[in-house]
Every structure is written in C-alpha cells, then in structure tokens.
Design a protein around this motif. Structure first.
Motif, PDB file in Angstrom:
ATOM      1  N   THR A   1       2.231   7.207   3.128  1.00  0.00           N
ATOM      2  CA  THR A   1       1.254   8.303   3.690  1.00  0.00           C
ATOM      3  C   THR A   1       2.209   9.767   3.623  1.00  0.00           C
ATOM      4  O   THR A   1       3.199   9.325   4.372  1.00  0.00           O
ATOM      5  CB  THR A   1      -0.020   7.937   4.868  1.00  0.00           C
TER       6      THR A   1
ATOM      7  N   GLU B   1      -2.758  11.344   3.590  1.00  0.00           N
ATOM      8  CA  GLU B   1      -4.161  10.637   2.451  1.00  0.00           C
ATOM      9  C   GLU B   1      -4.703  10.420   2.787  1.00  0.00           C
ATOM     10  O   GLU B   1      -6.355  10.428   1.838  1.00  0.00           O
ATOM     11  CB  GLU B   1      -2.916  10.529   1.185  1.00  0.00           C
ATOM     12  N   TYR B   2      -5.264   9.412   3.045  1.00  0.00           N
ATOM     13  CA  TYR B   2      -5.746   8.383   3.437  1.00  0.00           C
ATOM     14  C   TYR B   2      -5.528   7.305   5.018  1.00  0.00           C
ATOM     15  O   TYR B   2      -4.421   7.240   5.369  1.00  0.00           O
ATOM     16  CB  TYR B   2      -6.343   7.217   3.013  1.00  0.00           C
TER      17      TYR B   2
ATOM     18  N   LYS C   1     -14.212   3.296  -4.339  1.00  0.00           N
ATOM     19  CA  LYS C   1     -15.157   4.953  -4.277  1.00  0.00           C
ATOM     20  C   LYS C   1     -15.690   4.610  -5.538  1.00  0.00           C
ATOM     21  O   LYS C   1     -15.099   4.479  -7.048  1.00  0.00           O
ATOM     22  CB  LYS C   1     -14.638   5.547  -3.286  1.00  0.00           C
TER      23      LYS C   1
ATOM     24  N   GLU D   1      -9.714  -3.185  -0.003  1.00  0.00           N
ATOM     25  CA  GLU D   1      -9.640  -1.468  -0.303  1.00  0.00           C
ATOM     26  C   GLU D   1     -11.485  -1.369  -1.230  1.00  0.00           C
ATOM     27  O   GLU D   1     -12.114  -1.996  -1.523  1.00  0.00           O
ATOM     28  CB  GLU D   1      -8.861  -1.751  -2.071  1.00  0.00           C
TER      29      GLU D   1
ATOM     30  N   ASN E   1     -12.306   9.354   5.892  1.00  0.00           N
ATOM     31  CA  ASN E   1     -10.871   9.101   4.723  1.00  0.00           C
ATOM     32  C   ASN E   1     -10.293   8.255   4.636  1.00  0.00           C
ATOM     33  O   ASN E   1      -9.114   7.452   4.167  1.00  0.00           O
ATOM     34  CB  ASN E   1      -9.764  10.173   4.806  1.00  0.00           C
ATOM     35  N   ILE E   2     -11.277   6.773   4.214  1.00  0.00           N
ATOM     36  CA  ILE E   2     -10.884   5.223   4.607  1.00  0.00           C
ATOM     37  C   ILE E   2     -10.157   5.212   2.982  1.00  0.00           C
ATOM     38  O   ILE E   2     -11.288   4.702   2.184  1.00  0.00           O
ATOM     39  CB  ILE E   2     -11.486   4.367   5.446  1.00  0.00           C
ATOM     40  N   ARG E   3      -8.797   4.323   2.971  1.00  0.00           N
ATOM     41  CA  ARG E   3      -9.090   4.006   1.774  1.00  0.00           C
ATOM     42  C   ARG E   3      -8.998   1.990   1.814  1.00  0.00           C
ATOM     43  O   ARG E   3      -9.579   1.013   1.193  1.00  0.00           O
ATOM     44  CB  ARG E   3      -7.466   3.528   1.144  1.00  0.00           C
TER      45      ARG E   3
ATOM     46  N   THR F   1       0.778  -1.570   0.085  1.00  0.00           N
ATOM     47  CA  THR F   1      -0.242  -0.291   0.328  1.00  0.00           C
ATOM     48  C   THR F   1       0.810   1.230   0.222  1.00  0.00           C
ATOM     49  O   THR F   1       1.528   1.577   0.807  1.00  0.00           O
ATOM     50  CB  THR F   1      -1.220  -0.042   0.928  1.00  0.00           C
TER      51      THR F   1
ATOM     52  N   GLU G   1     -16.358   7.798   4.229  1.00  0.00           N
ATOM     53  CA  GLU G   1     -16.108   8.695   3.820  1.00  0.00           C
ATOM     54  C   GLU G   1     -15.690   9.687   4.983  1.00  0.00           C
ATOM     55  O   GLU G   1     -14.443  10.371   4.898  1.00  0.00           O
ATOM     56  CB  GLU G   1     -17.109   9.213   3.164  1.00  0.00           C
TER      57      GLU G   1
END
Length: 394
Positions: free
Chosen positions: A225, A236-237, A390, A387, A292-294, A222, A289
């Motif tokens: 960040t 970023e996530y 979106k 993952e 800000n979860i990836r 991954t 959302e």
C-alpha cells in the motif's frame, strides 16, 4: 506520534519526583511544604498551558490513563486485569501463582526506602524520583498487571540498594557470605522460568510460529500500500484482525491495520470487535466497508468473546467457562467469525450446530498449526486469512 502508557507514567513520576526533590543538592537541606508547592506550580503551569494550546497533545498524553480505570475496550484480557484478582474474584494467590511473590515485598521496600530517604544524605532528587516512581508503578500495577514489567525494574533497583546498603559495608567474610546466600535464596524462585526457557522447555518462538507464518505470507502475497511510512495519508486498503495481532501485521507484514494494542484511540479496536461479534453477513460487510478493509485475519477468540460483548454493551452468551476452560455459548455459532474459523464460510455444522454460508469471503491462507479442540468434525487451523470479495452474488 503516540504517547505510550510508559511515557505518561514516567512524566507523572518525574513531576512528583521534582516536587519531593531538594531545591539544591545539599544533603542537609530539608524538604519543606512551600518549596513543594512552588515546584508543583512550575511543573503544572507549562504542562496545562501546552495542553490548552494543543488539544491533540492533551488527548494523546491523557488517553493512556484510561487504562487505570474501567475501560470500554477489551480489558478482560489478562494483561489488563487487576493483579490481585483471579477469574473475577479477589485473590492474594495470583502473584504467587505467577512467581511474582516479590510483589508483596514492594510495600515493605518502600517503607524501608522512605526511612533511608529522610535519614541519609546523598542525591535526594534521584532518591525521591525512585521512591515516587515505584509508588506510582505499584499503584497502576494493582489496577492493571500490564504495568508489572515497569515495577520489576524498580524492584531490581531496590535489590541493588539492599546489597549496597548491607552487604558492601560488611567486613566479615562469613557475614558477607551469609547475607549473599540469604539474598540468593530469596531470588531463587525467579530463576525457575529462566531455567525452563534456557533448556528449551519454554519456547516462545515455537508457541507463536504460526503468527510469523501468517505474517510472512501476508507480506509476500498481498499488494503493498502507499503511504505506509506516512500513516496520516489514507492507504488503498486495510487489514482487519483482533487487536493483539495489530502490531504483528504492522511491523512484520507491513500492512495497514484497523486495530492495534499500541494506540490510545479505541475506535479501530471497537470496529474489530463489531466485526467479530457480527451475526449477519450484511453487518460484517458494513464494518469492512466503513474501514476500507480488503483482508480479514481470523483466529480462535472464544476466550475474548464475553469481554467483547461487554465492550459493546451486549448481554453476552457467546462463551462460558467449563472447569476453567472456555466453551461455546448459545450465540457462538451465530457469529460470522465462527463460521469463517470453523468452516471457511461454508454451510456446515459443528458440535450439532449449523454454521452460516458466507458469499463475500475467500480463503487465501491457513496456518499449518491446528487448534486444540475436541468434538470438531475436522481439524481447524489456528490462523486464517480471508479476502473480502465485493459484489459477490447472493
């Protein structure tokens, strides 16, 4: 930075230790009430003033004390349960069943030490601190067994004091041997788990190897960040998982997390719970959302679901105890987290119950280790990483 529960209790013990300590170091001086009151003011005034000037300091310092009462977050977890309770009922047998019968000796040790404190000379300040800190650790351990490891340190110190008080002064070698043998017999139950561990019968690394496997994969596959060493800046996530995995993700995978067991702020833990108890994909996505979860890490949480429901004020029904083991409840198969765990978000059925089809989650990793469960149509891995995709089509 955060102030741990240990530091909060240590400060409390230190303050009371100062209250009981002598003004000077003379062994003959008696402790008197005016002296105690003066010390109390000297300790409390600057502390209260600092908390008034810096509200954030007060919040961080006092937040661990929430552990001592009924908390809103996850405290059906074994570590946070009262030490004399077993499966929700009062039980004197719980410490004995965990090789913690020494716990019952602590009150007697405190009484013995209290008499020693007022009968003998020496460093009254240090002796007072040991007495008060032990009493505090005993009290908080009664409330939550998570503090038992702190109490264990003081119990070990008491054992050393017993040896120093009664064994060292003995001149007769036979009496020394007899006393030493008696102490060894008292301590012998504690050596059982140590022996099992040394012989490989208890292998902590083997038990949790899937955790290392998942964390190593997460770190290698991954994107890094920004601001990882500057947590006050937004990355970023984030990664969402159950709260107990937070420290693994943060320290081994080196990725930003939502929930961890090392924070006094429960908001991230509550968001993790809301996701795990979501029964619609839209509800789950709203949590992702907001934070800000990836990536989402899924494990078998059936033993925690009723505690999660209690934390959110929900009626429960997600799991039930059957002969001492947790089994699915009526609502278990409605959960998004269940669909991810058992079928990777595909619309299949397990144990005669349909599972939901999820369109916004893509399986990236699953551990080699499998869950030990009966009645499932196929093997299910212990840890899975998804993952959040979106904008995927409906």
């Amino acid at each position: 930075g955060e102030v741990s529960s240990f530091h909060a209790i240590l400060c409390l013990s230190l303050g009371f230790g100062l209250l009981l300590a002598e003004k000077g170091t003379a062994a003959t001086k008696k402790i008197n009430m005016p002296d105690i009151l003066i010390r109390g003011l000297l300790f409390l005034v600057p502390s209260v003033a600092m908390m008034a000037v810096f509200p954030a300091f007060a919040s961080e310092l006092l937040s661990p004390l929430k552990l001592l009462g009924k908390s809103d977050v996850l405290f059906r977890n074994l570590e946070y349960s009262p030490i004399l309770f077993k499966e929700g009922a009062f039980s004197f047998m719980k410490p004995s069943s965990q090789l913690m019968f020494f716990f019952y000796l602590v009150p007697f040790g405190l009484l013995w030490y209290l008499s020693k404190l007022f009968r003998t000379g020496g460093d009254k300040a240090g002796m007072s601190f040991l007495f008060v800190s032990t009493a505090v650790f005993l009290t908080v351990t009664l409330s939550h067994m998570r503090f038992a490891h702190l109490l264990a340190v003081n119990v070990a110190l008491f054992a050393c004091l017993l040896i120093e008080t009664y064994l060292v002064p003995l001149k007769d070698i036979k009496k020394k041997l007899a006393f030493g043998l008696a102490m060894a017999l008292m301590a012998s139950p504690a050596f059982a788990p140590i022996y099992s561990f040394s012989m490989g019968r208890i292998n902590l690394i083997e038990v949790e190897k899937e955790h290392f496997e998942a964390m190593d994969w997460l770190k290698a596959n991954t994107p890094k960040t920004s601001h990882f060493t500057e947590p006050w800046n937004k990355p970023e996530y984030g990664v969402l998982a159950e709260w107990s995995l937070g420290s693994w993700i943060e320290n081994i995978a080196e990725r930003p997390i939502t929930a961890t067991n090392y924070t006094p702020d429960p908001s991230g833990v509550m968001e993790s719970i809301r996701f795990m108890l979501s029964d619609s994909e839209d509800e789950a996505i709203a949590v992702l959302e907001r934070n800000n979860i990836r990536y989402v890490i899924i494990t078998n949480l059936i033993a925690d679901l009723e505690g999660y429901a209690d934390a959110l004020g929900l009626p429960g029904g997600y799991a039930r105890l059957v002969r001492g083991s947790w089994a699915p409840g009526k609502k278990y198969f409605d959960l998004i987290s269940t669909s991810l765990l058992l079928s990777d978000g595909n619309p299949t059925g397990e144990l005669g119950m349909p599972l939901k089809r999820l369109r916004h989650f893509r399986l990236l990793f699953e551990s080699t280790a499998e869950m030990k469960a009966t009645g499932l149509s196929r093997p299910v891995k212990k840890i899975k990483v998804f993952e959040y995709v979106k904008g995927a089509g409906k």
